[in-house]
Design a protein around this motif. Sequence first.
Motif, PDB file in Angstrom:
ATOM      1  N   ASP A 133       0.858  -1.176   0.000  1.00 54.07           N
ATOM      2  CA  ASP A 133       0.000   0.000   0.000  1.00 54.07           C
ATOM      3  C   ASP A 133       0.897   1.231   0.000  1.00 54.07           C
ATOM      4  O   ASP A 133       1.670   1.436   0.931  1.00 54.07           O
ATOM      5  CB  ASP A 133      -0.859  -0.043   1.261  1.00 54.07           C
ATOM      6  CG  ASP A 133      -2.002   0.944   1.198  1.00 54.07           C
ATOM      7  OD1 ASP A 133      -2.434   1.247   0.084  1.00 54.07           O
ATOM      8  OD2 ASP A 133      -2.442   1.415   2.261  1.00 54.07           O
ATOM      9  N   LEU A 134       0.836   2.031  -1.060  1.00 54.13           N
ATOM     10  CA  LEU A 134       1.736   3.174  -1.185  1.00 54.13           C
ATOM     11  C   LEU A 134       1.078   4.439  -0.663  1.00 54.13           C
ATOM     12  O   LEU A 134      -0.048   4.760  -1.009  1.00 54.13           O
ATOM     13  CB  LEU A 134       2.113   3.373  -2.657  1.00 54.13           C
ATOM     14  CG  LEU A 134       2.915   4.630  -2.969  1.00 54.13           C
ATOM     15  CD1 LEU A 134       4.329   4.530  -2.447  1.00 54.13           C
ATOM     16  CD2 LEU A 134       2.957   4.887  -4.457  1.00 54.13           C
ATOM     17  N   LYS A 135       1.817   5.143   0.195  1.00 52.03           N
ATOM     18  CA  LYS A 135       1.375   6.474   0.615  1.00 52.03           C
ATOM     19  C   LYS A 135       2.528   7.400   0.270  1.00 52.03           C
ATOM     20  O   LYS A 135       3.640   7.188   0.717  1.00 52.03           O
ATOM     21  CB  LYS A 135       1.111   6.493   2.120  1.00 52.03           C
ATOM     22  CG  LYS A 135      -0.043   5.581   2.500  1.00 52.03           C
ATOM     23  CD  LYS A 135      -0.179   5.454   3.992  1.00 52.03           C
ATOM     24  CE  LYS A 135      -1.295   4.476   4.327  1.00 52.03           C
ATOM     25  NZ  LYS A 135      -1.442   4.257   5.740  1.00 52.03           N
ATOM     26  N   LEU A 136       2.256   8.379  -0.563  1.00 57.43           N
ATOM     27  CA  LEU A 136       3.324   9.275  -1.014  1.00 57.43           C
ATOM     28  C   LEU A 136       4.017   9.922   0.170  1.00 57.43           C
ATOM     29  O   LEU A 136       3.368  10.299   1.132  1.00 57.43           O
ATOM     30  CB  LEU A 136       2.714  10.407  -1.851  1.00 57.43           C
ATOM     31  CG  LEU A 136       2.251  10.086  -3.255  1.00 57.43           C
ATOM     32  CD1 LEU A 136       1.717  11.344  -3.888  1.00 57.43           C
ATOM     33  CD2 LEU A 136       3.398   9.573  -4.088  1.00 57.43           C
ATOM     34  N   ILE A 137       5.322  10.053   0.081  1.00 58.52           N
ATOM     35  CA  ILE A 137       6.039  10.784   1.129  1.00 58.52           C
ATOM     36  C   ILE A 137       6.434  12.132   0.547  1.00 58.52           C
ATOM     37  O   ILE A 137       7.147  12.198  -0.435  1.00 58.52           O
ATOM     38  CB  ILE A 137       7.297  10.026   1.574  1.00 58.52           C
ATOM     39  CG1 ILE A 137       6.897   8.698   2.223  1.00 58.52           C
ATOM     40  CG2 ILE A 137       8.103  10.849   2.550  1.00 58.52           C
ATOM     41  CD1 ILE A 137       8.061   7.883   2.737  1.00 58.52           C
ATOM     42  N   ALA A 138       5.924  13.197   1.143  1.00 59.12           N
ATOM     43  CA  ALA A 138       6.281  14.545   0.667  1.00 59.12           C
ATOM     44  C   ALA A 138       6.372  15.466   1.873  1.00 59.12           C
ATOM     45  O   ALA A 138       5.804  15.189   2.925  1.00 59.12           O
ATOM     46  CB  ALA A 138       5.233  15.051  -0.314  1.00 59.12           C
ATOM     47  N   ASP A 139       7.101  16.573   1.695  1.00 55.30           N
ATOM     48  CA  ASP A 139       7.202  17.542   2.799  1.00 55.30           C
ATOM     49  C   ASP A 139       5.861  18.238   2.995  1.00 55.30           C
ATOM     50  O   ASP A 139       5.425  18.463   4.114  1.00 55.30           O
ATOM     51  CB  ASP A 139       8.287  18.582   2.489  1.00 55.30           C
ATOM     52  CG  ASP A 139       9.664  17.944   2.392  1.00 55.30           C
ATOM     53  OD1 ASP A 139       9.996  17.152   3.293  1.00 55.30           O
ATOM     54  OD2 ASP A 139      10.387  18.198   1.420  1.00 55.30           O
ATOM     55  N   VAL A 140       5.221  18.586   1.875  1.00 53.74           N
ATOM     56  CA  VAL A 140       3.979  19.364   1.946  1.00 53.74           C
ATOM     57  C   VAL A 140       2.914  18.709   1.068  1.00 53.74           C
ATOM     58  O   VAL A 140       3.196  18.325  -0.065  1.00 53.74           O
ATOM     59  CB  VAL A 140       4.221  20.815   1.457  1.00 53.74           C
ATOM     60  CG1 VAL A 140       2.951  21.641   1.548  1.00 53.74           C
ATOM     61  CG2 VAL A 140       5.329  21.473   2.264  1.00 53.74           C
ATOM     62  N   GLY A 141       1.717  18.577   1.595  1.00 54.94           N
ATOM     63  CA  GLY A 141       0.600  18.031   0.809  1.00 54.94           C
ATOM     64  C   GLY A 141      -0.427  19.117   0.547  1.00 54.94           C
ATOM     65  O   GLY A 141      -0.853  19.816   1.476  1.00 54.94           O
ATOM     66  N   LEU A 142      -0.805  19.313  -0.715  1.00 54.11           N
ATOM     67  CA  LEU A 142      -1.823  20.312  -1.054  1.00 54.11           C
ATOM     68  C   LEU A 142      -3.211  19.713  -0.835  1.00 54.11           C
ATOM     69  O   LEU A 142      -3.532  18.668  -1.390  1.00 54.11           O
ATOM     70  CB  LEU A 142      -1.707  20.740  -2.520  1.00 54.11           C
ATOM     71  CG  LEU A 142      -0.387  21.368  -2.970  1.00 54.11           C
ATOM     72  CD1 LEU A 142      -0.481  21.800  -4.419  1.00 54.11           C
ATOM     73  CD2 LEU A 142      -0.023  22.556  -2.115  1.00 54.11           C
ATOM     74  N   VAL A 143      -4.010  20.369  -0.012  1.00 54.50           N
ATOM     75  CA  VAL A 143      -5.346  19.860   0.312  1.00 54.50           C
ATOM     76  C   VAL A 143      -6.370  20.900  -0.103  1.00 54.50           C
ATOM     77  O   VAL A 143      -6.234  22.075   0.228  1.00 54.50           O
ATOM     78  CB  VAL A 143      -5.465  19.599   1.842  1.00 54.50           C
ATOM     79  CG1 VAL A 143      -6.857  19.116   2.199  1.00 54.50           C
ATOM     80  CG2 VAL A 143      -4.432  18.595   2.286  1.00 54.50           C
ATOM     81  N   GLY A 144      -7.389  20.475  -0.846  1.00 51.09           N
ATOM     82  CA  GLY A 144      -8.426  21.431  -1.241  1.00 51.09           C
ATOM     83  C   GLY A 144      -9.508  20.736  -2.034  1.00 51.09           C
ATOM     84  O   GLY A 144      -9.328  19.614  -2.499  1.00 51.09           O
ATOM     85  N   PHE A 145     -10.645  21.411  -2.173  1.00 53.44           N
ATOM     86  CA  PHE A 145     -11.723  20.841  -2.975  1.00 53.44           C
ATOM     87  C   PHE A 145     -11.347  20.956  -4.453  1.00 53.44           C
ATOM     88  O   PHE A 145     -10.462  21.736  -4.813  1.00 53.44           O
ATOM     89  CB  PHE A 145     -13.035  21.580  -2.692  1.00 53.44           C
ATOM     90  CG  PHE A 145     -13.663  21.164  -1.386  1.00 53.44           C
ATOM     91  CD1 PHE A 145     -13.851  19.821  -1.108  1.00 53.44           C
ATOM     92  CD2 PHE A 145     -14.066  22.099  -0.444  1.00 53.44           C
ATOM     93  CE1 PHE A 145     -14.424  19.415   0.088  1.00 53.44           C
ATOM     94  CE2 PHE A 145     -14.639  21.699   0.752  1.00 53.44           C
ATOM     95  CZ  PHE A 145     -14.817  20.363   1.016  1.00 53.44           C
ATOM     96  N   PRO A 146     -12.035  20.193  -5.332  1.00 53.28           N
ATOM     97  CA  PRO A 146     -11.706  20.293  -6.765  1.00 53.28           C
ATOM     98  C   PRO A 146     -11.821  21.740  -7.239  1.00 53.28           C
ATOM     99  O   PRO A 146     -12.610  22.516  -6.722  1.00 53.28           O
ATOM    100  CB  PRO A 146     -12.783  19.427  -7.424  1.00 53.28           C
ATOM    101  CG  PRO A 146     -13.229  18.497  -6.371  1.00 53.28           C
ATOM    102  CD  PRO A 146     -13.110  19.239  -5.077  1.00 53.28           C
ATOM    103  N   ASN A 147     -10.986  22.082  -8.197  1.00 57.13           N
ATOM    104  CA  ASN A 147     -11.017  23.410  -8.816  1.00 57.13           C
ATOM    105  C   ASN A 147     -10.557  24.558  -7.923  1.00 57.13           C
ATOM    106  O   ASN A 147     -10.810  25.711  -8.236  1.00 57.13           O
ATOM    107  CB  ASN A 147     -12.431  23.722  -9.348  1.00 57.13           C
ATOM    108  CG  ASN A 147     -12.382  24.025 -10.823  1.00 57.13           C
ATOM    109  OD1 ASN A 147     -11.401  23.693 -11.479  1.00 57.13           O
ATOM    110  ND2 ASN A 147     -13.404  24.656 -11.348  1.00 57.13           N
ATOM    111  N   ALA A 148      -9.896  24.236  -6.802  1.00 52.46           N
ATOM    112  CA  ALA A 148      -9.398  25.323  -5.949  1.00 52.46           C
ATOM    113  C   ALA A 148      -8.131  25.910  -6.549  1.00 52.46           C
ATOM    114  O   ALA A 148      -7.650  26.945  -6.116  1.00 52.46           O
ATOM    115  CB  ALA A 148      -9.114  24.797  -4.547  1.00 52.46           C
ATOM    116  N   GLY A 149      -7.572  25.218  -7.569  1.00 52.00           N
ATOM    117  CA  GLY A 149      -6.363  25.727  -8.228  1.00 52.00           C
ATOM    118  C   GLY A 149      -5.105  25.072  -7.713  1.00 52.00           C
ATOM    119  O   GLY A 149      -4.022  25.644  -7.803  1.00 52.00           O
ATOM    120  N   LYS A 150      -5.220  23.859  -7.164  1.00 54.79           N
ATOM    121  CA  LYS A 150      -4.033  23.181  -6.599  1.00 54.79           C
ATOM    122  C   LYS A 150      -3.024  22.837  -7.694  1.00 54.79           C
ATOM    123  O   LYS A 150      -1.834  23.043  -7.536  1.00 54.79           O
ATOM    124  CB  LYS A 150      -4.437  21.899  -5.860  1.00 54.79           C
ATOM    125  CG  LYS A 150      -5.367  22.130  -4.685  1.00 54.79           C
ATOM    126  CD  LYS A 150      -5.512  20.917  -3.804  1.00 54.79           C
ATOM    127  CE  LYS A 150      -5.990  19.670  -4.519  1.00 54.79           C
ATOM    128  NZ  LYS A 150      -7.256  19.831  -5.245  1.00 54.79           N
TER     129      LYS A 150
END
Length: 355
Positions: A133-150
Motif C-alpha cells: 500500500d503506497l502512501k506518497l512521502i512529501a514535505d507538503v501536501g496540497l489539500v483542497g476541494f476540486p477546482n481550488a487551483g491546486k
Amino acid sequence: YGNFIDDLRLYVRGGTGGMGYPRLGGEGGRGGDVWFVAQERTTLKSIRDRYPQKRFVAGTGANSSVKALKGEKGKDCEVHVPLGISVLCDDGKQIGELNAAGERFLAARGGLGGSLATNFVPCKGQRRIVHLDLKLIADVGLVGFPNAGKSSLLSKISHAKPEIANYAFTTIQPELGKIMYADYKQISVADLPGLIEGAHANKGMGHKFLKHVERTKQLLLVVDISGFQLSVKTQFRTALETILLLTKELELYKEELLKKPALLAINKMDLPCAKDNLNELMKQLENPQDFLHLLQEEMIPANTLEFRDIIPVSTYTGEGIEELKARIRKSVDEEAEQENEEYRKKKLLLLQTSE
C-alpha cells in the motif's frame, strides 16, 4: 487513477528446506527468504509490469549429502519496492512499512531443512498474500476541494507539469513536484486528488486521497476566495465553509491529521471582489466560533486547524507565489529544527540516565 497504482497484491512464498541425511545425521539447508527492499525510483507499476504473475518464490535449500552434510541455504528472493510502502496482510492488518531507501522487510520465511528434530523431512516455506500500500512521502501536501487551483499552484511553485483544465476533477492521480530554492534546497510538494464532501466515508476518491495526506509532513490548504460549488445539485460553499469542511473531512478520517503544521493559501485573488472577500474571511478566521452557527451541525469540526501562515495568492497573475514559497520554506525549516531539538534532548536524557 489512470496509470498511477497505489495498491498491489502479491503472492510470496519462502523456499522449502533441503532433505536431511538420516544415516549420517546430515541437515538439509534452510529454504530462502522473500525480502522487500525499499529503493528509490521504483514504482508499484514497474513491479506489476516486470512481474505480471505477481508471484515471488525463494529458492529451495540444498539436500544433505555425503560430500556436504550441512546443505546450503536456498537463494533469497529480493523484491525492490518504492519508499513509503505499508505492507498489509490479506485481512488488512499492517505487518510492516518501508520509508527509507535500503530498509528491508521479511515477507516470507524459508522452511527448515530436514534434521533429527524433523525426522530428516524438510519443512515448507511460509506462504501468504500481501498488499503493498503506497502512501506518497512529501514535505507538503496540497489539500483542497476540486477546482481550488491546486494543480496550477503546483506548476507555479515547482517544476511539476500537471494537467490543468477548467472542469472540476482535473487531478485524478497524485502529482509530486519539487520547489527549488536559490541555495539548492529542495522541498517536495504533493498535489493530491480533490477532496469532496463525504470523502471520509470513501465518497469520490475518499480514502485513496486521504491516505496520501497521512504521509506528508505538513498541510497546505488551498481555498478559492470566491467559494466553491461542485455541481448544480450541491450547495454553494463560502471560503470559510470550505476551510471548515476540509478540516472536518480530515478530522473524521484521522484526528491526528489536524496536529500537522498547516498553512493556508487563498487562491484566485485576481478575481473581482477578491479583496473584500479576503477582508471578510480574515475577520471570520480570527474568531471562527462566532460564525459556526451559520453551518449545519454535522459540518462543524470538533477542532479547528491552527494555520501558521495565511497567504493570498493568484496563480493567474503570480501574485504572492514567491511569498508562499518563502513561507513554506520557513515552516519546513522550523519543523526540522524542532525535531532536531527533540532528538538532542532525548539523546541527552539517555546519556544522563545511563551515567
